[in-house]
Design a protein around this motif. Structure first.
Motif, PDB file in Angstrom:
ATOM      1  N   ARG A 392       0.823  -1.214   0.000  1.00 19.00           N
ATOM      2  CA  ARG A 392       0.000   0.000   0.000  1.00 19.00           C
ATOM      3  C   ARG A 392       0.859   1.267   0.000  1.00 19.00           C
ATOM      4  NH1 ARG A 392      -4.232  -1.556   4.888  1.00 19.00           N
ATOM      5  NH2 ARG A 392      -5.326  -3.276   3.826  1.00 19.00           N
ATOM      6  N   ASN A 393       1.866   1.286   0.848  1.00 21.44           N
ATOM      7  CA  ASN A 393       2.574   2.544   1.104  1.00 21.44           C
ATOM      8  C   ASN A 393       3.932   2.677   0.432  1.00 21.44           C
ATOM      9  OD1 ASN A 393       0.518   3.502   2.959  1.00 21.44           O
ATOM     10  ND2 ASN A 393       1.249   1.926   4.356  1.00 21.44           N
ATOM     11  N   MET A 394       4.513   1.587  -0.042  1.00 19.22           N
ATOM     12  CA  MET A 394       5.778   1.663  -0.764  1.00 19.22           C
ATOM     13  C   MET A 394       5.546   1.494  -2.266  1.00 19.22           C
ATOM     14  SD  MET A 394       8.325  -0.513   1.765  1.00 19.22           S
ATOM     15  CE  MET A 394       9.774  -0.291   0.698  1.00 19.22           C
ATOM     16  N   ALA A 395       4.699   0.506  -2.620  1.00 22.80           N
ATOM     17  CA  ALA A 395       4.457   0.232  -4.041  1.00 22.80           C
ATOM     18  C   ALA A 395       3.235   0.968  -4.577  1.00 22.80           C
ATOM     19  CB  ALA A 395       4.299  -1.276  -4.254  1.00 22.80           C
ATOM     20  N   GLY A 396       2.473   1.606  -3.679  1.00 26.08           N
ATOM     21  CA  GLY A 396       1.303   2.366  -4.105  1.00 26.08           C
ATOM     22  C   GLY A 396       0.183   1.522  -4.669  1.00 26.08           C
ATOM     23  N   ILE A 397       0.033   0.302  -4.184  1.00 28.17           N
ATOM     24  CA  ILE A 397      -1.009  -0.594  -4.679  1.00 28.17           C
ATOM     25  C   ILE A 397      -2.277  -0.389  -3.844  1.00 28.17           C
ATOM     26  CG2 ILE A 397      -1.658  -2.994  -5.128  1.00 28.17           C
ATOM     27  CD1 ILE A 397       1.330  -3.667  -5.293  1.00 28.17           C
ATOM     28  N   GLU A 398      -3.210   0.376  -4.369  1.00 30.04           N
ATOM     29  CA  GLU A 398      -4.447   0.634  -3.638  1.00 30.04           C
ATOM     30  C   GLU A 398      -5.328  -0.614  -3.627  1.00 30.04           C
ATOM     31  OE1 GLU A 398      -6.505   4.016  -5.058  1.00 30.04           O
ATOM     32  OE2 GLU A 398      -4.786   5.376  -4.849  1.00 30.04           O
ATOM     33  N   GLY A 399      -5.937  -0.879  -2.503  1.00 23.28           N
ATOM     34  CA  GLY A 399      -6.797  -2.057  -2.386  1.00 23.28           C
ATOM     35  C   GLY A 399      -6.034  -3.331  -2.116  1.00 23.28           C
ATOM     36  N   ALA A 400      -4.765  -3.212  -1.672  1.00 21.16           N
ATOM     37  CA  ALA A 400      -3.976  -4.401  -1.334  1.00 21.16           C
ATOM     38  C   ALA A 400      -4.531  -5.029  -0.061  1.00 21.16           C
ATOM     39  CB  ALA A 400      -2.514  -4.024  -1.141  1.00 21.16           C
ATOM     40  N   SER A 402      -5.799  -9.243   1.857  1.00 25.82           N
ATOM     41  CA  SER A 402      -5.711 -10.703   1.908  1.00 25.82           C
ATOM     42  C   SER A 402      -7.078 -11.310   1.655  1.00 25.82           C
ATOM     43  CB  SER A 402      -5.203 -11.153   3.276  1.00 25.82           C
ATOM     44  OG  SER A 402      -5.322 -12.552   3.434  1.00 25.82           O
ATOM     45  N   THR A 403      -7.115 -12.408   0.909  1.00 23.44           N
ATOM     46  CA  THR A 403      -8.373 -13.095   0.645  1.00 23.44           C
ATOM     47  C   THR A 403      -8.895 -13.811   1.887  1.00 23.44           C
ATOM     48  OG1 THR A 403      -7.193 -15.075  -0.129  1.00 23.44           O
ATOM     49  CG2 THR A 403      -7.813 -13.432  -1.791  1.00 23.44           C
ATOM     50  N   GLU A 404      -8.075 -13.880   2.944  1.00 28.53           N
ATOM     51  CA  GLU A 404      -8.548 -14.470   4.196  1.00 28.53           C
ATOM     52  C   GLU A 404      -9.633 -13.596   4.821  1.00 28.53           C
ATOM     53  OE1 GLU A 404      -6.869 -16.102   8.519  1.00 28.53           O
ATOM     54  OE2 GLU A 404      -5.491 -15.138   7.105  1.00 28.53           O
ATOM     55  N   PHE A 405      -9.611 -12.297   4.508  1.00 22.33           N
ATOM     56  CA  PHE A 405     -10.536 -11.360   5.156  1.00 22.33           C
ATOM     57  C   PHE A 405     -11.570 -10.775   4.199  1.00 22.33           C
ATOM     58  CE2 PHE A 405      -6.093 -10.376   6.779  1.00 22.33           C
ATOM     59  CZ  PHE A 405      -6.091 -11.442   7.663  1.00 22.33           C
ATOM     60  N   GLY A 406     -11.623 -11.258   2.974  1.00 21.65           N
ATOM     61  CA  GLY A 406     -12.590 -10.721   2.024  1.00 21.65           C
ATOM     62  C   GLY A 406     -12.131 -10.917   0.592  1.00 21.65           C
ATOM     63  N   GLU A 407     -12.531  -9.995  -0.296  1.00 25.64           N
ATOM     64  CA  GLU A 407     -12.166 -10.068  -1.711  1.00 25.64           C
ATOM     65  C   GLU A 407     -11.501  -8.757  -2.120  1.00 25.64           C
ATOM     66  OE1 GLU A 407     -15.583 -11.062  -3.987  1.00 25.64           O
ATOM     67  OE2 GLU A 407     -15.961 -12.956  -2.939  1.00 25.64           O
ATOM     68  N   PRO A 408     -10.220  -8.590  -1.736  1.00 27.35           N
ATOM     69  CA  PRO A 408      -9.539  -7.326  -2.045  1.00 27.35           C
ATOM     70  C   PRO A 408      -9.291  -7.167  -3.547  1.00 27.35           C
ATOM     71  CG  PRO A 408      -7.977  -8.929  -1.224  1.00 27.35           C
ATOM     72  CD  PRO A 408      -9.331  -9.548  -1.058  1.00 27.35           C
ATOM     73  N   LYS A 409      -9.162  -5.917  -3.955  1.00 22.14           N
ATOM     74  CA  LYS A 409      -8.869  -5.631  -5.356  1.00 22.14           C
ATOM     75  C   LYS A 409      -7.540  -6.245  -5.764  1.00 22.14           C
ATOM     76  CE  LYS A 409      -8.285  -1.742  -8.555  1.00 22.14           C
ATOM     77  NZ  LYS A 409      -8.279  -0.254  -8.677  1.00 22.14           N
ATOM     78  N   HIS A 410      -6.572  -6.163  -4.847  1.00 23.79           N
ATOM     79  CA  HIS A 410      -5.259  -6.753  -5.111  1.00 23.79           C
ATOM     80  C   HIS A 410      -4.957  -7.765  -3.996  1.00 23.79           C
ATOM     81  CE1 HIS A 410      -4.040  -4.228  -8.492  1.00 23.79           C
ATOM     82  NE2 HIS A 410      -4.599  -3.200  -7.854  1.00 23.79           N
ATOM     83  N   PRO A 411      -5.110  -9.064  -4.279  1.00 25.65           N
ATOM     84  CA  PRO A 411      -4.886 -10.096  -3.256  1.00 25.65           C
ATOM     85  C   PRO A 411      -3.383 -10.349  -3.045  1.00 25.65           C
ATOM     86  CG  PRO A 411      -5.503 -11.124  -5.329  1.00 25.65           C
ATOM     87  CD  PRO A 411      -5.608  -9.632  -5.551  1.00 25.65           C
ATOM     88  N   ILE A 412      -2.777  -9.482  -2.266  1.00 26.26           N
ATOM     89  CA  ILE A 412      -1.350  -9.640  -1.965  1.00 26.26           C
ATOM     90  C   ILE A 412      -1.097 -10.954  -1.228  1.00 26.26           C
ATOM     91  CG2 ILE A 412       0.625  -8.617  -0.748  1.00 26.26           C
ATOM     92  CD1 ILE A 412      -0.354  -7.004  -3.151  1.00 26.26           C
ATOM     93  N   VAL A 413      -2.082 -11.354  -0.417  1.00 26.70           N
ATOM     94  CA  VAL A 413      -2.014 -12.624   0.312  1.00 26.70           C
ATOM     95  C   VAL A 413      -3.216 -13.460  -0.080  1.00 26.70           C
ATOM     96  CG1 VAL A 413      -2.035 -13.719   2.593  1.00 26.70           C
ATOM     97  CG2 VAL A 413      -0.801 -11.568   2.246  1.00 26.70           C
ATOM     98  N   GLY A 414      -2.983 -14.740  -0.396  1.00 22.72           N
ATOM     99  CA  GLY A 414      -4.085 -15.600  -0.813  1.00 22.72           C
ATOM    100  C   GLY A 414      -3.944 -17.007  -0.281  1.00 22.72           C
ATOM    101  N   LEU A 415      -5.006 -17.804  -0.434  1.00 24.54           N
ATOM    102  CA  LEU A 415      -5.044 -19.190   0.009  1.00 24.54           C
ATOM    103  C   LEU A 415      -4.045 -20.022  -0.788  1.00 24.54           C
ATOM    104  CD1 LEU A 415      -6.618 -21.330   1.776  1.00 24.54           C
ATOM    105  CD2 LEU A 415      -8.016 -21.712  -0.263  1.00 24.54           C
ATOM    106  N   ILE A 416      -3.275 -20.836  -0.082  1.00 19.01           N
ATOM    107  CA  ILE A 416      -2.382 -21.760  -0.784  1.00 19.01           C
ATOM    108  C   ILE A 416      -3.245 -22.865  -1.369  1.00 19.01           C
ATOM    109  CG2 ILE A 416      -0.284 -23.138  -0.617  1.00 19.01           C
ATOM    110  CD1 ILE A 416       0.108 -22.040   2.184  1.00 19.01           C
ATOM    111  N   THR A 417      -3.149 -23.096  -2.650  1.00 15.47           N
ATOM    112  CA  THR A 417      -3.947 -24.154  -3.269  1.00 15.47           C
ATOM    113  C   THR A 417      -3.155 -25.453  -3.422  1.00 15.47           C
ATOM    114  OG1 THR A 417      -3.328 -23.324  -5.460  1.00 15.47           O
ATOM    115  CG2 THR A 417      -5.409 -22.541  -4.519  1.00 15.47           C
ATOM    116  N   GLU A 418      -1.846 -25.347  -3.507  1.00 14.63           N
ATOM    117  CA  GLU A 418      -1.040 -26.571  -3.558  1.00 14.63           C
ATOM    118  C   GLU A 418       0.411 -26.253  -3.233  1.00 14.63           C
ATOM    119  OE1 GLU A 418       0.508 -27.317  -8.036  1.00 14.63           O
ATOM    120  OE2 GLU A 418      -1.624 -27.722  -7.753  1.00 14.63           O
ATOM    121  N   TRP A 419       1.106 -27.259  -2.723  1.00 15.87           N
ATOM    122  CA  TRP A 419       2.535 -27.123  -2.449  1.00 15.87           C
ATOM    123  C   TRP A 419       3.171 -28.499  -2.448  1.00 15.87           C
ATOM    124  CZ3 TRP A 419      -1.249 -26.264   1.202  1.00 15.87           C
ATOM    125  CH2 TRP A 419      -1.280 -27.110   2.307  1.00 15.87           C
ATOM    126  N   ILE A 420       4.468 -28.541  -2.614  1.00 18.77           N
ATOM    127  CA  ILE A 420       5.199 -29.810  -2.688  1.00 18.77           C
ATOM    128  C   ILE A 420       5.769 -30.143  -1.317  1.00 18.77           C
ATOM    129  CG2 ILE A 420       7.127 -31.028  -3.764  1.00 18.77           C
ATOM    130  CD1 ILE A 420       6.819 -29.165  -6.174  1.00 18.77           C
TER     131      ILE A 420
END
Length: 543
Positions: A392-400, A402-420
């Protein structure tokens, strides 16, 4: 030959069975024995993974991904022996496995009962997966007389007989309260607690009596006489100013000597407690002090952050420094300016957590630390909030967000769908997956940038740390954030999961997706905590 020590509790809960078990393990190690410690919990949850920290305190995660009781943290910190999936079992897990067997027809139509099926399953858990340890210490959760604990008590009673003479003993922890109005200690609660045990066939070999006041010899004799225990086996457990004083205190009271005597083993040589003496000296004779603000969601219950608190103490031990912790509920920064509460602290730590409550307060704390050049340590959610703040404050990404708390315009943080996983298999998750045991759990490797701050701290570019989370920083935003001044200095080996973020032009600003507090020990403080406290010491000397 492995010997078993069953630790039970009476009168009231929260007397310190976990600390007793851990201290006894440390004392036996100091005498040259090998130990393993296990916890048997009577509650019906399969594990603590879905339990609120307010209900159960911290959920402790092992290398192999088990979500366990917080007492396992004590075991690991005091003995240095890494716990595993096989070191914590609950009534829920026992019953779940038995019912699954019954549904499959494994019992061949037999009536499934508490005795023998449940008790046999408990006994199997206690003795399985032995690795030739000299002693296995089994702590039974709850309090003698609890309905839910009865199957466990019956199981260890049976096991005591089946193991044979000299293979197992019972250590019982009770309370000897002091009545200020009468001006005396009362032994009756301890007598009643032992009577409850004896009524089901368990005779304690050693009695550990928790008290706020010294227990006179006359009262010890009385307790021993009416509880059928030698006076020398009545051990006083007085309050200590530091939990790391407890092993030495127990030794002075003769705990390890009496335990060995109960097994018919000689206790002629003194245990080597030199390292415990050094830890105690560092704690009680610091050369400075710092104040660390922990901005979290569950700060009203310190046990919710038990390992975190101890890791900060370990960082203080490494720097011979007293660490004062100021617990701050993150929600306060959603109502007032962070400067009102954070001005004057030497470091800010934002720990993990789940759910949206208080998250904007954590973002505010991260912003304050970044702009004021105060050492900042973000763990799990603390890293995610620091990354959102930077977006938000360094890269100027408005609406940054997490999808854990709703549906943000920019999902900087999201649910892990798969990992090894380490064995090469792919784990997959969706938003519909059950909560219990479905996170990224246990130890996973990460690769660090060669010239990064974290690589200097670790002294390596390859690390392995314990995880417990469902959400991860979205790798799709890494390039944009790095162009704004953030460095993702640790990544999963496949390069898909950001593990560490730092800000190079800041004195000490690091966020990690994993939980380093789970691997810190008083004798081996985690390097990140040691470095964080060192940075806080440096700041305290400059301001």
């Amino acid at each position: 030959m492995t010997r078993y020590i069953f630790v039970t509790g009476g009168v009231v809960s929260s007397l310190g069975k976990g600390l007793l078990s851990a201290s006894l393990g440390a004392l036996l190690q100091a005498r040259g024995y090998t130990v393993r410690i296990r916890k048997l919990d009577p509650y019906l949850n399969v594990d603590p993974g879905t339990m609120s920290p307010y209900e159960h305190g911290e959920c402790y995660v092992t290398d192999d991904g088990a979500e366990t009781d917080l007492d396992l943290g004590h075991y690991e910190r005091f003995t240095g022996v890494s716990a595993s999936q096989g070191d914590n079992v609950t009534s829920g897990r026992i019953y779940k496995e038995i019912i699954e067997k019954e549904r499959r027809g494994d019992y061949l139509g037999a009536t499934v009962q508490v005795v023998p099926h449940v008790t046999n399953a408990i006994k199997d858990f206690v003795v399985e997966d032995e690795k030739g340890e000299d002693f296995v210490i089994c702590e039974i959760g709850g309090t003698a007389g609890d309905i839910e604990a009865m199957p466990f008590m019956e199981a260890i009673r049976q096991l005591h007989i089946e193991l044979g003479r000299g293979r197992s003993i019972f250590v019982h922890l009770t309370l000897v309260p002091y009545l200020s109005a009468a001006g005396e200690l009362k032994t009756k609660p301890t007598q009643h607690s032992v009577r409850d045990l004896r009524s089901i066939g368990i005779q304690p070999d050693v009695l550990v009596c928790r008290s706020e006041h010294p227990i006179p010899d006359s009262e010890r004799r009385k307790i021993g006489l009416f509880c059928n225990v030698p006076e020398s086996s009545v051990i006083a457990a007085l309050d200590a100013s530091s939990i790391y004083d407890v092993p030495s205190r127990y030794h002075e009271e003769g705990l390890d000597t009496e335990v060995l005597k109960a097994f018919g083993l000689a206790a002629t040589d003194k245990p080597d407690l030199a390292r415990w003496a050094d830890i105690s000296d560092r704690i009680h004779n610091p050369e400075g002090e710092v104040t660390i603000a922990v901005v979290g969601k569950y700060t009203v219950l310190p046990d919710a952050y038990k390992s975190l608190k101890e890791s900060l103490v370990h960082g203080g031990i490494a720097n011979r420094c007293k660490v004062n912790i100021e617990w701050i509920e993150s929600e306060v920064f959603e109502k007032e300016d962070a400067v009102d509460r954070l001005e004057g602290v030497d470091g800010i730590l934002v720990p993990g957590g789940f759910g949206g409550r208080g998250t904007e307060g954590k973002v505010a704390a991260a912003h304050f630390a970044r702009t004021r050049k105060i050492p900042y340590f973000g763990i799990c959610l603390g890293m995610q909030m620091a990354t959102i703040e930077a977006a938000r404050n360094m890269a100027g990404i408005e609406g940054a967000g997490s999808t854990e708390f709703g549906e943000p315009k920019h999902p900087i943080v999201g649910l892990i769908t798969e990992w090894i996983k380490d064995d090469g298999t792919v784990e997959e998750r969706t938003s519909e997956t059950d909560l219990g045991g479905t996170m990224r759990l246990g130890a996973y490797p990460a690769q660090l940038g060669e010239n990064s701050h974290v690589a200097q701290i670790y002294g390596s570019t390859n690390i392995q740390e314990r995880h417990r989370h469902r959400y991860e920083v979205n790798v799709g935003y890494v390039k944009q954030l790095e162009e704004a001044g953030v460095l993702f200095s640790g990544m999963s080996p496949d390069g898909k999961l950001p593990e560490i973020m730092e800000i190079p032009d800041h004195p000490w600003y690091i966020g990690v997706q994993y939980h380093p507090e789970l691997k810190s020990r008083p004798f081996e403080p985690h390097p990140l905590f040691s470095s964080f406290i060192e940075a806080a010491v440096t700041r305290s000397r400059l301001v």
